[in-house]
Write a protein that holds these residues in place. Structure first.
Motif, PDB file in Angstrom:
ATOM      1  N   LEU A   1       0.830  -1.208   0.000  1.00 44.56           N
ATOM      2  CA  LEU A   1       0.000   0.000   0.000  1.00 44.56           C
ATOM      3  C   LEU A   1       0.865   1.258   0.000  1.00 44.56           C
ATOM      4  N   LEU A   2       1.891   1.293   0.835  1.00 41.30           N
ATOM      5  CA  LEU A   2       2.753   2.469   0.927  1.00 41.30           C
ATOM      6  C   LEU A   2       3.518   2.696  -0.382  1.00 41.30           C
TER       7      LEU A   2
ATOM      8  N   PHE B   1      15.242   0.441   2.278  1.00 42.66           N
ATOM      9  CA  PHE B   1      16.033   0.711   1.070  1.00 42.66           C
ATOM     10  C   PHE B   1      15.158   1.021  -0.136  1.00 42.66           C
ATOM     11  N   ILE B   2      14.180   0.155  -0.409  1.00 40.90           N
ATOM     12  CA  ILE B   2      13.395   0.309  -1.635  1.00 40.90           C
ATOM     13  C   ILE B   2      12.532   1.564  -1.590  1.00 40.90           C
ATOM     14  N   SER B   3      12.065   1.947  -0.390  1.00 36.11           N
ATOM     15  CA  SER B   3      11.297   3.181  -0.255  1.00 36.11           C
ATOM     16  C   SER B   3      12.195   4.391  -0.506  1.00 36.11           C
ATOM     17  N   PHE B   4      13.460   4.296  -0.031  1.00 35.45           N
ATOM     18  CA  PHE B   4      14.406   5.375  -0.318  1.00 35.45           C
ATOM     19  C   PHE B   4      14.616   5.509  -1.829  1.00 35.45           C
ATOM     20  N   ALA B   5      14.836   4.373  -2.510  1.00 32.73           N
ATOM     21  CA  ALA B   5      15.083   4.409  -3.953  1.00 32.73           C
ATOM     22  C   ALA B   5      13.889   5.015  -4.693  1.00 32.73           C
ATOM     23  N   GLN B   6      12.685   4.686  -4.254  1.00 31.26           N
ATOM     24  CA  GLN B   6      11.489   5.226  -4.907  1.00 31.26           C
ATOM     25  C   GLN B   6      11.408   6.739  -4.730  1.00 31.26           C
TER      26      GLN B   6
ATOM     27  N   TRP C   1      16.126   5.048   8.213  1.00 34.16           N
ATOM     28  CA  TRP C   1      17.294   5.474   7.436  1.00 34.16           C
ATOM     29  C   TRP C   1      16.883   6.251   6.196  1.00 34.16           C
ATOM     30  N   SER C   2      15.873   5.775   5.493  1.00 34.96           N
ATOM     31  CA  SER C   2      15.460   6.432   4.247  1.00 34.96           C
ATOM     32  C   SER C   2      14.915   7.831   4.512  1.00 34.96           C
TER      33      SER C   2
ATOM     34  N   THR D   1       9.112  13.482   0.961  1.00 32.48           N
ATOM     35  CA  THR D   1       9.863  12.354   1.507  1.00 32.48           C
ATOM     36  C   THR D   1       8.866  11.264   1.901  1.00 32.48           C
ATOM     37  N   ASN D   2       9.377  10.141   2.399  1.00 31.18           N
ATOM     38  CA  ASN D   2       8.510   9.002   2.693  1.00 31.18           C
ATOM     39  C   ASN D   2       8.028   8.984   4.151  1.00 31.18           C
TER      40      ASN D   2
END
Length: 414
Positions: free
Chosen positions: A126-127, A183-188, A353-354, A376-377
């Protein structure tokens, strides 16, 4: 001898003449229409060529095409064109490994080894999906470009991230793993930052997939009788389409709108999932109601925000979380919660971290578009703001900061 068919022959010749006259008239009209279309096309091409002579990129030309197609292009438009577009170009692997990106990685804070719960897979999806769909709805970058940019950033960032944590700690591709989700949320959101922060286009080309069903017929023989079997298969093709953003959405509005769309999608899903259960978020009264007895109290805001936090915890987003009233409200024209301040703390969140790394990135000076900074996330922050806005709190002053183990959101109702 009198020809008995003379009348019919004359009538036939008369009909032929009439049809010939009608065909000539039709050809004449078609020729006139073609000449008009040709004149209009030549005018558009002339405008486009004039604009090309003073534009620097194909993207500027595409913007001109949009203006011409919509009928707003004029000689003034050509003589005084809008400023050249500097929108983010499609990323390359060379850029992802460029010196500036390597320096950014060197200066970035390293991830921390921290005990965190596993995320609920549906909630993690969902996020991620809400953030992606918000990009798609806002139409500020071609989605085929965004996906490629996302892939290249993810590819370039993965090994430095896993190396800093050590082998075996990150479960690649597993969204329930808080280290991988971080990590993947940061990359997005690093991709969103790149594509949103440099004067995004309002009209662009986008390659969209189209699925087609194809029937395949296979000939054969069964029991000495010729037979044909038919099988169906689905193929995917990509077609290029022109995408134009809503003219009322300026680039400066994109970060806030992205926050609102993501927060709305998350809140709507939580309401749909838990709305008829004891875990439902307590509703807030509309603070704009003229009757003071129907207005929201600080206690109600605390309960609603705390239950929102509880639902994030229930889905494994953080190890712990709480909401505190730091400053009470005062009775005034805006109700009893006017001026109240709340602090929402998440311990060991999945975006620790992200979130911190993206905030660090936002502090960089961006000369092309200095304000406002891309989103940002901070998922809880986005959702809480939407929850309060729906209750009639139009002025919500908020901020997010990170410590070594916490995400701290401060919210003040004005």
């Amino acid at each position: 001898m009198k020809n008995p068919f003379k009348a019919e022959e004359e009538a036939g010749r008369s009909n032929v003449r009439k049809e010939e006259i009608m065909r000539r008239g039709q050809r004449r009209r078609q020729q006139q229409e073609q000449e008009q279309d040709q004149d209009q096309l030549q005018q558009q091409q002339l405008l486009l060529q004039q604009y090309k002579s003073i534009s620097t990129t194909r993207r500027d030309t595409l913007s001109a095409m949009g203006a011409i197609a919509s009928g707003i292009a004029t000689p003034y438009f050509v003589i005084y064109p809008p400023k050249p577009s500097v929108a983010a170009t499609p990323m390359t692997s060379k850029e992802a490994e460029s010196l500036s990106f390597r320096i950014e990685r060197q200066l970035r804070i390293p991830p921390v080894k921290l005990l965190r719960p596993m995320l609920n897979l549906d909630f993690a999806v969902l996020l991620m999906r809400s953030s992606y769909n918000a990009v798609d709805e806002l139409n500020f970058v071609p989605m085929d470009q965004f996906q490629r940019d996302f892939f290249l950033i993810r590819q370039a960032e993965y090994l430095p991230y896993t190396d800093s944590l050590g082998p075996g700690l990150v479960k690649q591709g597993d969204l329930t793993d808080p280290y991988y989700f971080d990590f993947i949320s940061f990359a997005q959101y690093r991709t969103i930052y790149r594509d949103m922060s440099v004067d995004p286009l309002k009209i662009f080309e986008e390659k969209q997939p189209i699925e087609q069903t194809v029937e395949l017929k296979n000939g054969g023989e069964e029991n000495n009788v010729a037979s044909t079997t038919t099988t169906t298969t689905t193929t995917q093709e990509f077609v290029t389409k022109i995408i134009q953003r809503d003219a009322s959405i300026e680039n400066s509005m994109l970060p806030q709108l992205h926050d609102e769309i993501v927060g709305s999608k998350i809140l709507d899903k939580l309401i749909a999932t838990f709305g008829d259960t004891p875990s439902a978020i307590p509703p807030l009264l509309n603070d704009n109601d003229d009757n003071p007895n129907n207005r929201t109290t600080t206690t109600q805001v605390l309960k609603s925000l705390q239950q929102l936090v509880n639902l994030f915890l229930l889905n494994g987003f953080a190890f712990d979380g709480k909401v505190e009233l730091k400053k009470d409200g005062v009775d005034g024209k805006k109700g009893r919660v006017y001026g109240s301040q709340y602090v929402v703390t998440l311990t060991a969140p999945a975006n620790l971290w992200s979130g911190k790394s993206l905030q660090q990135l936002r502090k960089k000076k961006n000369y092309a578009n200095p304000t406002p900074a891309p989103p940002t996330n901070d998922f809880l922050h986005k959702t809480a703001k939407v929850l309060l806005h729906r209750a009639g709190f139009d002025e919500v002053i908020s901020s997010v900061k990170y410590t070594t183990s916490e995400e701290i959101t401060t919210i003040e109702l004005k």
